[in-house]
Design an enzyme around this catalytic site. Structure first.
Site, mmCIF file in Angstrom:
data_model
loop_
_atom_site.group_PDB
_atom_site.id
_atom_site.type_symbol
_atom_site.label_atom_id
_atom_site.label_comp_id
_atom_site.label_asym_id
_atom_site.label_seq_id
_atom_site.Cartn_x
_atom_site.Cartn_y
_atom_site.Cartn_z
ATOM 1 N N LYS A 126 0.833 -1.207 0.000
ATOM 2 C CA LYS A 126 0.000 0.000 0.000
ATOM 3 C C LYS A 126 0.874 1.265 0.000
ATOM 4 C CE LYS A 126 -3.854 -2.459 0.681
ATOM 5 N NZ LYS A 126 -3.289 -3.816 0.743
ATOM 6 N N LYS A 161 -8.161 2.155 4.412
ATOM 7 C CA LYS A 161 -7.790 0.745 4.415
ATOM 8 C C LYS A 161 -6.568 0.520 5.287
ATOM 9 C CE LYS A 161 -5.513 1.596 -0.050
ATOM 10 N NZ LYS A 161 -5.514 1.243 -1.504
ATOM 11 N N ARG A 211 -5.136 -4.355 -12.859
ATOM 12 C CA ARG A 211 -3.873 -4.989 -12.477
ATOM 13 C C ARG A 211 -2.944 -4.978 -13.691
ATOM 14 N NH1 ARG A 211 -2.132 -8.616 -8.797
ATOM 15 N NH2 ARG A 211 -3.005 -7.030 -7.398
ATOM 16 N N ARG A 226 -10.577 -5.178 -12.846
ATOM 17 C CA ARG A 226 -11.457 -5.886 -11.907
ATOM 18 C C ARG A 226 -12.615 -4.958 -11.557
ATOM 19 N NH1 ARG A 226 -6.389 -6.887 -8.265
ATOM 20 N NH2 ARG A 226 -6.105 -4.793 -9.125
ATOM 21 N N ARG A 234 -15.313 -1.954 -4.183
ATOM 22 C CA ARG A 234 -14.076 -2.718 -4.324
ATOM 23 C C ARG A 234 -14.134 -3.571 -5.584
ATOM 24 N NH1 ARG A 234 -14.327 -6.093 1.020
ATOM 25 N NH2 ARG A 234 -16.434 -6.310 0.181
ATOM 26 N N ASP A 274 -1.507 -1.791 -9.237
ATOM 27 C CA ASP A 274 -2.945 -1.556 -9.252
ATOM 28 C C ASP A 274 -3.179 -0.106 -9.647
ATOM 29 O OD1 ASP A 274 -3.379 -4.142 -8.524
ATOM 30 O OD2 ASP A 274 -4.002 -3.704 -6.479
ATOM 31 N N GLU A 282 -1.589 0.676 -5.654
ATOM 32 C CA GLU A 282 -0.800 -0.326 -4.938
ATOM 33 C C GLU A 282 0.349 -0.790 -5.821
ATOM 34 O OE1 GLU A 282 -2.810 -3.624 -3.126
ATOM 35 O OE2 GLU A 282 -4.449 -2.378 -2.342
ATOM 36 N N ASN A 284 2.137 -4.312 -5.821
ATOM 37 C CA ASN A 284 2.075 -5.646 -5.235
ATOM 38 C C ASN A 284 3.330 -6.446 -5.579
ATOM 39 O OD1 ASN A 284 -0.896 -6.004 -4.136
ATOM 40 N ND2 ASN A 284 -1.032 -4.853 -6.054
#
Length: 321
Positions: A126, A161, A211, A226, A234, A274, A282, A284
C-alpha cells in the site's frame, strides 16, 4: 533447471485461476523440474545452510489430482537449486517476515530468489506508492484517528484501508458527516494501535481496478480490469469483482515504463501494479496474480514470458551472456 516454489499448501490451490500453478505448468512444459515447499519447511542450522523439506512434483494435467509427488528431499539446500520463487500469499505477517530473512540468508549462500527477499520487505504494497507521488491521489498514512478524520474536511469522499490488508478486506468508503466514521477509524486503527491509509475516492473505480503486470521491468500488454459488483466500491476478485482483460492504455504504459526499470533494479522480477483511472493505488510484490485471467481471455503467454525471464536471470547470475 530446478525451480523451487515456496508457496501455500498445494492442496489449497484453485488451479483454474492460480498464478503459481500457471508458473509451475509452464516451467514443466519448458523442461524444468518443479519443486515445492511451504515457508514452514525452511530451516537454518549454524554451521550449515538454509535448507527445506522439498517435494518433487509432476503435474498430471488432471483437474482433480493435478500433481503427483515423485520424491521428497528432507534437507535440500536452497543454494543448490537454480531458482527459488517466493510465492506465499499474504498477509505479510511476522512469519512471512521471518521467511524473507531465511531466504535472504539463502541468497548469501548463493541461492537465486525471486522476488528478492529484502525488496519484498522494503515494499509495503500500500505505502510504496509514496515513492511515485506523481501518480497518486491525495493520501494520508497515520494511526491518529483525529488526523484521519480531518482528511475528510478537505476530501469529503474517501477510501480508508489497513496497510496489511489483502483481497479487498477491511476497505471502507467514508464520507464527511457519516455517523459511522468514528467506528470505522477505531476499527481500522484498533484504537490507535495500527497504521491506516486514507485516500481521495477515485470515481473511475466503476471502470475497474486495473492490475498491470511487470515482468523483469517490462509491462505485459494487457491489464486485468477488476470491476466491482453492483453496490460495491471494491473491484478485488476476492470481494466479488469481475475480471476483464484489456489492452494497456497510454497512461497505463506511462506508469509501467516509469516504475518498471526502477523496480527491476531493486530485485523485483514480478510486480502487480494496481491502477484506477490514471492513479497508482498499490505496488504488489509478495505474490502478484492475474496470469490465468489474462492468458485465458487474450491468449497472451504471461506464464511463458515469466519463466523465460527467470531463465534469463539465472543465466546472467551464473555469468552467462
Amino acid at each position: 533447471m530446478r525451480i523451487l516454489f515456496v508457496a501455500d499448501p498445494l492442496a489449497s490451490f484453485k488451479i483454474y485461476k492460480d498464478t503459481t500453478f500457471a508458473m509451475m505448468r509452464e516451467a514443466q512444459r519448458r523442461g524444468h523440474t518443479v519443486l515445492a515447499c511451504e515457508p514452514r519447511d525452511l530451516q537454518w542450522v549454524s554451521g550449515g545452510r538454509v535448507t527445506a523439506r522439498v517435494q518433487h512434483l509432476h503435474l498430471t494435467g488432471d483437474a482433480e489430482r493435478w500433481f503427483d509427488i515423485t520424491t521428497t528431499d528432507d534437507a535440500l539446500a536452497l543454494a543448490d537449486v537454480d531458482a527459488v520463487l517466493m510465492r506465499k500469499d499474504p498477509p505479510f505477517d511476522s512469519e512471512y517476515f521471518y521467511a524473507t530473512h531465511l531466504l535472504e540468508q539463502a541468497e548469501r549462500e548463493g541461492a537465486r530468489v525471486f522476488n528478492k527477499p529484502s525488496a519484498i520487505r522494503d515494499h509495503n504494497e500500500k505505502f510504496s506508492i509514496a515513492q511515485f507521488p506523481q501518480f497518486v491521489v491525495p493520501t494520508l498514512v497515520s494511526r491518529n484517528a483525529d488526523q484521519l478524520r480531518a482528511f475528510l474536511d478537505t476530501w469529503p469522499d474517501a477510501i480508508a484501508k489497513p496497510l496489511d490488508g489483502m483481497g479487498g478486506s477491511s476497505i471502507f468508503r467514508m464520507k464527511a458527516g457519516d455517523p459511522n466514521v468514528g467506528v470505522i477509524l477505531e476499527t481500522l486503527t484498533q484504537h490507535g494501535q495500527k497504521t491506516a491509509m486514507i485516500q481521495q475516492y477515485i470515481p473511475d473505480i466503476v471502470d475497474g481496478d486495473k492490475r498491470v503486470l511487470l515482468i523483469a521491468g517490462q509491462p505485459v500488454p494487457y491489464a486485468l480490469a477488476r470491476l466491482p459488483k453492483a453496490g460495491e466500491h471494491r473491484g478485488n476478485l476476492a470481494a466479488g469483482g469481475t475480471g476483464r482483460a484489456q489492452p494497456l492504455s497510454e497512461h497505463d504504459l506511462h506508469i509501467a515504463h516509469t516504475l518498471g526499470p526502477e523496480l527491476i533494479k531493486r530485485g523485483l522480477m514480478l510486480v502487480g501494479l494496481d491502477v484506477i483511472g490514471r492513479n497508482l493505488t498499490e505496488v504488489n510484490v509478495t505474490s502478484p496474480t492475474c496470469f490465468r485471467e489474462i492468458m485465458d481471455q487474450t491468449g497472451f503467454p504471461v506464464a511463458d514470458t515469466f519463466v523465460q525471464a527467470i531463465e534469463q536471470a539465472v543465466i546472467i547470475a551464473r555469468g552467462g551472456a
